[in-house]
Write an enzyme that holds these catalytic residues in place. Structure first.
Site, PDB file in Angstrom:
ATOM      1  N   GLY A  56       6.151   0.793   1.631  1.00  0.00           N
ATOM      2  CA  GLY A  56       5.582   0.937   2.418  1.00  0.00           C
ATOM      3  C   GLY A  56       4.323   0.221   2.790  1.00  0.00           C
ATOM      4  N   GLU A  72       8.477  -5.517   3.195  1.00  0.00           N
ATOM      5  CA  GLU A  72       7.980  -4.353   2.641  1.00  0.00           C
ATOM      6  C   GLU A  72       8.908  -4.414   1.612  1.00  0.00           C
ATOM      7  OE1 GLU A  72       5.008  -3.347   1.626  1.00  0.00           O
ATOM      8  OE2 GLU A  72       4.302  -3.544   3.495  1.00  0.00           O
ATOM      9  N   GLU A  76       9.491  -5.656  -2.361  1.00  0.00           N
ATOM     10  CA  GLU A  76      10.425  -4.221  -3.195  1.00  0.00           C
ATOM     11  C   GLU A  76      11.535  -4.109  -3.632  1.00  0.00           C
ATOM     12  OE1 GLU A  76       8.738  -1.479  -4.960  1.00  0.00           O
ATOM     13  OE2 GLU A  76       7.541  -1.901  -3.619  1.00  0.00           O
ATOM     14  N   PRO A  93      -1.737  14.415  13.259  1.00  0.00           N
ATOM     15  CA  PRO A  93      -2.885  13.674  12.756  1.00  0.00           C
ATOM     16  C   PRO A  93      -3.571  13.922  11.687  1.00  0.00           C
ATOM     17  CG  PRO A  93      -3.430  14.968  14.865  1.00  0.00           C
ATOM     18  CD  PRO A  93      -1.596  15.632  14.353  1.00  0.00           C
ATOM     19  N   GLU A 123       6.658   0.448 -10.905  1.00  0.00           N
ATOM     20  CA  GLU A 123       8.347   1.563 -11.095  1.00  0.00           C
ATOM     21  C   GLU A 123       9.050   1.471  -9.968  1.00  0.00           C
ATOM     22  OE1 GLU A 123      10.213   5.143 -13.838  1.00  0.00           O
ATOM     23  OE2 GLU A 123       8.089   4.251 -14.269  1.00  0.00           O
TER      24      GLU A 123
END
Lengths: 237, 237
Positions: A56, A72, A76, A93, A123
């Site tokens: 992410g 992303e 990836e 929060p 990796e």
DNA sequence: TCAAAAGTGTTCGCTATACACCCATGG
DNA sequence: CCATGGGTGTATAGCGAACACTTTTGA
């Protein structure tokens, strides 16, 4: 709450009220024919460098969360235009110790066979659900929620097919549904039901994964499925 | 992406990269016995002052999105601890013309009878789905998505009861399910099915909404429901 | 006395479930 | 020849959908 840009001064972006960071995280599901797997990456930055995490990153200011998640995913896994679905946004929060980070979480369904290593040097490894490592932040929670969402969604959409190769045996399909829903079906009933539904197209080719009898390959027929769905049909198990 | 607070200078919050604003919006569903309704408010600030919108507002830096949504709900309806559920986050870069705003959307199920006007001076009104006014930003999209999510969720959880008074007639329950799922059931089959499931507790009291025969009141029995659910039962229609 | 609404019972057909059976293959 | 896995058929129970019947009440 105007955007009081003040870039002249050290390239800073300034606001009258505090703003959170927003990221998109991706739970990437795959299926190896027997078990549901999830792709994790080893963090190469601090904090928690070396720990396993969901892929992410920050959403760019001119892209939507979905575009961010797809980006992303591409970085990836090298996959373009995979099936992704937003399932929850995590906003406690203190979920990130550095600053307030809200993450919009997606799950992706990919065909494991098509996943090559991504551009990123980090990796990456597939994990089964019963051998998950310790995860950073609240990523274990995110993963659980993804699993739960997938389990629900599969009742309404034929998303299972996104996890299988284009052609597959009915046995593989059954293994998939059993893995996702954590149930067992009678082999013969499952077979009969699939034939009756007529949303699978039988190929001429057979395959022989078990060294025993040859098994027919099937293909998902989306047109037929849409047609059935029109008539108030739901994919149920 | 560190938080480079720089408050000394005009009380600004500054970051190295641009940060979006994040809001929580609430789709508040109610049921009047016949139709599903949604609570909208008339905006008393620009832009689009005077237009109808979903209640919502900025998430404070130390509260979660859910806390924010509950706060908005309380301010708008006076209700404490209502049932809310996050269903989607909307993040199109230009959904707000002023600056980038990402909104985490919740739907709330409330008992209409218990809703008084909120603290806010803003005008609020219940709308049926076939008489919705023009909405600001992408709020119509949010509303549609909320409806769709509710329709799915009701297959897995007994959330319908959140919309009904504590005690209700089976006819009212049927009307509710028909309104949410947009289907018609046979009155008698619905009645029989509810009796068989045994998750409703029959009261001694009757009520007479139609000036015709008296009708029994029922109460949802959550313990019984959880018990059934344990045994692999799902609320289906 | 008639229409409308609530509550109960009955019938029928479909499908989920539990199986038996046959075929092909490798050891 | 037998264990294993693939493909097909069959009987039964239970549930959903359709619908008849009774009761109560207001007009």
């Amino acid at each position: 709450m105007e955007d009081l840009n003040n870039k002249a001064d050290k390239q800073l972006y300034c606001y009258k009220y505090p703003h959170p960071s927003v990221t998109a995280d991706c739970v990437i599901f795959g299926f190896d024919g027997y078990k549901l797997k999830v792709l994790l990456i080893k963090r190469d930055v601090n904090p928690y460098k070396g720990s396993w995490a969901l892929p992410g990153g920050f959403i760019k200011i001119d892209e939507s969360a979905e575009e961010g998640a797809l980006r992303e995913l591409r970085e990836e896994t090298g996959l373009e235009g995979a099936y992704i679905r937003q399932f929850h946004t995590f906003s406690a929060p203190n979920r990130d110790p550095r600053e307030r980070v809200i993450t919009i979480a997606y799950y992706a369904l990919v065909k494991m066979q098509e996943v090559k290593g991504g551009d990123d040097a980090a990796e990456a490894r597939w994990f089964a659900f019963d051998e998950l490592p310790q995860l950073v932040f609240d990523h274990d929670q995110i993963l659980r929620k993804a699993e739960q969402s997938l389990r629900q969604q599969i009742h309404f959409e034929p998303i299972g097919f996104e996890l299988l190769p284009k052609q597959f045996t009915i046995k593989e399909l059954q293994n998939l549904y059993e893995a996702i829903l954590d149930v067992r079906f009678d082999r013969r009933n499952f077979y009969n039901k699939m034939k009756r539904l007529e949303m699978l197209e039988q190929m001429k080719e057979t395959v022989n994964p078990s060294q025993k009898k040859e098994a027919f390959l099937f293909r998902f027929n989306r047109e037929k499925y849409e047609e059935l769905k029109q008539k108030g049909f739901r994919l149920e198990f």
